[in-house]
Motif scaffolding. Sequence first.
Motif, PDB file in Angstrom:
ATOM      1  N   TRP A  92      50.936  53.816   1.052  1.00 24.15           N
ATOM      2  CA  TRP A  92      49.546  52.701   0.357  1.00 24.15           C
ATOM      3  C   TRP A  92      48.617  53.881  -0.316  1.00 24.15           C
ATOM      4  O   TRP A  92      49.373  54.804  -0.275  1.00 24.15           O
ATOM      5  CB  TRP A  92      49.030  52.441   1.549  1.00 24.15           C
ATOM      6  CG  TRP A  92      49.626  51.695   2.771  1.00 24.15           C
ATOM      7  CD1 TRP A  92      49.757  51.352   3.939  1.00 24.15           C
ATOM      8  CD2 TRP A  92      48.613  49.872   2.364  1.00 24.15           C
ATOM      9  NE1 TRP A  92      49.684  50.871   4.379  1.00 24.15           N
ATOM     10  CE2 TRP A  92      49.673  49.482   3.726  1.00 24.15           C
ATOM     11  CE3 TRP A  92      48.049  49.687   1.702  1.00 24.15           C
ATOM     12  CZ2 TRP A  92      48.911  48.526   4.158  1.00 24.15           C
ATOM     13  CZ3 TRP A  92      48.049  48.064   1.863  1.00 24.15           C
ATOM     14  CH2 TRP A  92      48.551  47.189   2.776  1.00 24.15           C
ATOM     15  N   SER A  93      48.326  53.535  -1.535  1.00 28.15           N
ATOM     16  CA  SER A  93      47.589  53.657  -2.448  1.00 28.15           C
ATOM     17  C   SER A  93      46.744  53.381  -3.103  1.00 28.15           C
ATOM     18  O   SER A  93      46.680  51.419  -3.331  1.00 28.15           O
ATOM     19  CB  SER A  93      48.324  54.149  -3.877  1.00 28.15           C
ATOM     20  OG  SER A  93      48.857  53.732  -4.344  1.00 28.15           O
ATOM     21  N   MET A  94      44.847  53.821  -3.469  1.00 26.90           N
ATOM     22  CA  MET A  94      44.701  53.521  -3.955  1.00 26.90           C
ATOM     23  C   MET A  94      43.961  53.988  -5.212  1.00 26.90           C
ATOM     24  O   MET A  94      43.994  55.197  -5.686  1.00 26.90           O
ATOM     25  CB  MET A  94      42.864  53.230  -2.321  1.00 26.90           C
ATOM     26  CG  MET A  94      41.833  52.731  -4.148  1.00 26.90           C
ATOM     27  SD  MET A  94      41.588  51.294  -3.684  1.00 26.90           S
ATOM     28  CE  MET A  94      41.922  51.200  -2.469  1.00 26.90           C
ATOM     29  N   HIS A  95      43.688  52.463  -6.403  1.00 25.30           N
ATOM     30  CA  HIS A  95      43.739  52.910  -8.191  1.00 25.30           C
ATOM     31  C   HIS A  95      42.088  52.429  -8.284  1.00 25.30           C
ATOM     32  O   HIS A  95      42.409  51.078  -8.286  1.00 25.30           O
ATOM     33  CB  HIS A  95      44.760  52.558  -9.031  1.00 25.30           C
ATOM     34  CG  HIS A  95      46.131  53.171  -8.284  1.00 25.30           C
ATOM     35  ND1 HIS A  95      47.238  53.974  -8.698  1.00 25.30           N
ATOM     36  CD2 HIS A  95      46.692  52.463  -7.249  1.00 25.30           C
ATOM     37  CE1 HIS A  95      48.195  54.218  -8.412  1.00 25.30           C
ATOM     38  NE2 HIS A  95      48.267  53.119  -7.032  1.00 25.30           N
ATOM     39  N   THR A  96      41.484  53.381  -9.101  1.00 27.45           N
ATOM     40  CA  THR A  96      39.994  53.403  -9.147  1.00 27.45           C
ATOM     41  C   THR A  96      40.650  54.072 -11.312  1.00 27.45           C
ATOM     42  O   THR A  96      40.553  54.904 -11.040  1.00 27.45           O
ATOM     43  CB  THR A  96      39.019  53.716  -8.164  1.00 27.45           C
ATOM     44  OG1 THR A  96      39.252  53.602  -7.034  1.00 27.45           O
ATOM     45  CG2 THR A  96      37.921  53.788  -9.013  1.00 27.45           C
ATOM     46  N   ALA A  97      39.549  52.772 -11.725  1.00 27.41           N
ATOM     47  CA  ALA A  97      38.894  52.846 -12.767  1.00 27.41           C
ATOM     48  C   ALA A  97      37.813  52.703 -13.199  1.00 27.41           C
ATOM     49  O   ALA A  97      37.698  50.618 -13.558  1.00 27.41           O
ATOM     50  CB  ALA A  97      39.912  52.013 -14.404  1.00 27.41           C
ATOM     51  N   LEU A  98      36.855  52.845 -13.550  1.00 28.32           N
ATOM     52  CA  LEU A  98      34.928  52.831 -13.713  1.00 28.32           C
ATOM     53  C   LEU A  98      35.280  52.985 -15.375  1.00 28.32           C
ATOM     54  O   LEU A  98      35.491  54.529 -15.472  1.00 28.32           O
ATOM     55  CB  LEU A  98      34.304  53.202 -13.143  1.00 28.32           C
ATOM     56  CG  LEU A  98      34.806  53.104 -11.990  1.00 28.32           C
ATOM     57  CD1 LEU A  98      33.500  54.461 -10.825  1.00 28.32           C
ATOM     58  CD2 LEU A  98      34.879  52.048 -11.240  1.00 28.32           C
ATOM     59  N   SER A  99      34.222  52.735 -16.122  1.00 30.65           N
ATOM     60  CA  SER A  99      34.147  52.809 -17.566  1.00 30.65           C
ATOM     61  C   SER A  99      32.641  52.454 -18.167  1.00 30.65           C
ATOM     62  O   SER A  99      32.260  51.543 -17.869  1.00 30.65           O
ATOM     63  CB  SER A  99      34.976  52.316 -18.619  1.00 30.65           C
ATOM     64  OG  SER A  99      34.777  52.265 -20.112  1.00 30.65           O
ATOM     65  N   VAL A 100      31.881  52.740 -18.594  1.00 26.95           N
ATOM     66  CA  VAL A 100      30.131  52.376 -19.275  1.00 26.95           C
ATOM     67  C   VAL A 100      30.519  53.181 -20.564  1.00 26.95           C
ATOM     68  O   VAL A 100      30.716  53.981 -20.717  1.00 26.95           O
ATOM     69  CB  VAL A 100      29.448  53.404 -17.711  1.00 26.95           C
ATOM     70  CG1 VAL A 100      29.318  54.424 -17.412  1.00 26.95           C
ATOM     71  CG2 VAL A 100      27.792  52.650 -18.515  1.00 26.95           C
ATOM     72  N   VAL A 101      29.107  52.406 -21.852  1.00 28.45           N
ATOM     73  CA  VAL A 101      29.581  52.395 -22.637  1.00 28.45           C
ATOM     74  C   VAL A 101      28.236  52.036 -22.965  1.00 28.45           C
ATOM     75  O   VAL A 101      27.590  51.140 -22.075  1.00 28.45           O
ATOM     76  CB  VAL A 101      30.261  51.500 -23.274  1.00 28.45           C
ATOM     77  CG1 VAL A 101      29.950  52.368 -24.902  1.00 28.45           C
ATOM     78  CG2 VAL A 101      31.955  52.675 -23.463  1.00 28.45           C
ATOM     79  N   ARG A 102      27.092  53.216 -23.194  1.00 28.78           N
ATOM     80  CA  ARG A 102      25.885  52.972 -23.611  1.00 28.78           C
ATOM     81  C   ARG A 102      25.149  52.464 -25.225  1.00 28.78           C
ATOM     82  O   ARG A 102      26.014  53.954 -26.000  1.00 28.78           O
ATOM     83  CB  ARG A 102      24.687  53.304 -22.966  1.00 28.78           C
ATOM     84  CG  ARG A 102      25.081  52.947 -21.406  1.00 28.78           C
ATOM     85  CD  ARG A 102      24.184  51.341 -21.345  1.00 28.78           C
ATOM     86  NE  ARG A 102      24.121  51.111 -20.409  1.00 28.78           N
ATOM     87  CZ  ARG A 102      25.169  50.662 -19.412  1.00 28.78           C
ATOM     88  NH1 ARG A 102      26.058  50.013 -20.209  1.00 28.78           N
ATOM     89  NH2 ARG A 102      24.773  49.996 -18.305  1.00 28.78           N
TER      90      ARG A 102
END
Length: 403
Positions: free
Chosen positions: A292-302
């Motif tokens: 099992w594996s969990m992959h996370t990607a977050l991105s924010v631009v202001r």
Amino acid sequence: RSGDHLVTAGAHVRWGGWKVHPLVSYQLNHRKELAEVTPDSLNEEQALEHTDLDLSLRSTRIDVRAHKPSEDGSWEWTLGGQGFSKTNLNDTLYVDANSSLIPDAAIQGGGVFVRTSKPGTRLRPSASLRGDLHRVAWQARPGLLEASEALQSGGDRQYGMVSGAVGVLLDVNASHRLGVHGLRGNRAPGLAELLAYGSLRDNYREEWGNPDLGLETSHTVEFQWVKSSEAPHGWTGDAAVYASDIQNYMMLAPSGEENEEGFPIQLHQATRASLWGADVNAVWVPRWAAMWSMHTALSVVRSSDAEGEELPWTPPATGRWELRRSWSNVKQASGLASLVLEASRDAVLLHASTSWSLGKRTTLNAQVINVTNQTYVPTLSLLRNLGIAEPGRNVRLQVVYAW
């Protein structure tokens, strides 16, 4: 109808401790658009009557790069130079030069650069410096009564650019790396930003260029953290935070008006802009269940312009989470399945996929995009002007047999 032709020639030469790579390339892109498409659209009479765009873009480029790798902890060097010539030509047999979207024009330029770094140590500094000169020249379009004086008589613009970067990477220990970089970048306006004047029917808008656009110059600071692991389980990932100040930031902004065809008129403009953002990527593999594996990607631009308003085309904050499960040696089969959740202000989407290798020859792939059949128009969609949403649920099934 479109056509593309590309010819490239290169070489790899050793000269002492240097590796030299010269490259020459030529490319032709041809594009034609018809106002009406009929069964006999390509005969000469129909082409003369209905052709709205008949454009040829030619580009010739020469690159030379020399690289000297590091030896025994010494500095690594890369030197290079580039020269190019690009032309934009409308076939005036079919298209009135005054009604074409972009006039006949040419861009010539060249640049030189140097990069250096010192690998092989815990503290790895790096630096680069580049200089460029661009020249844009165009022919007159006196038939455009609404256009600026620069398009009435033709003209040229020159842009001199100096850019560079400095930075350092630090290996804190075997698992953590930190980095900081400062950058100065430049961008000369393109032909569309300077000279476009007319309808883009495939993008459902009319564009007006601005021949007086200046050089875009940005200053950026970026901080980076990388977490790695020698074990096959646990957390790995990276995070970056950056901030930019941009003078003469070029953008395509709505004017609030429509042309005779009902298309919105959008103007190429420049403003002083501020940008900041953050990106995070992480993978977690549990110690007790390596499949099992969990992959996370977050991105924010202001972003903000000189008046403090958000810049057009700024992407929304997004998050992506993927749960994966792998199998191996299950009755001579191996496979991978994943469930993906994507969220932004545009939509919350769910995707699912699986892939199985059955023996040595057969592979089965299945994928469902937008499982819940959400209706949404992305912030960056070129069809937003018409309110056309993205396609809904999409199911794909593939069987691959190798022999």
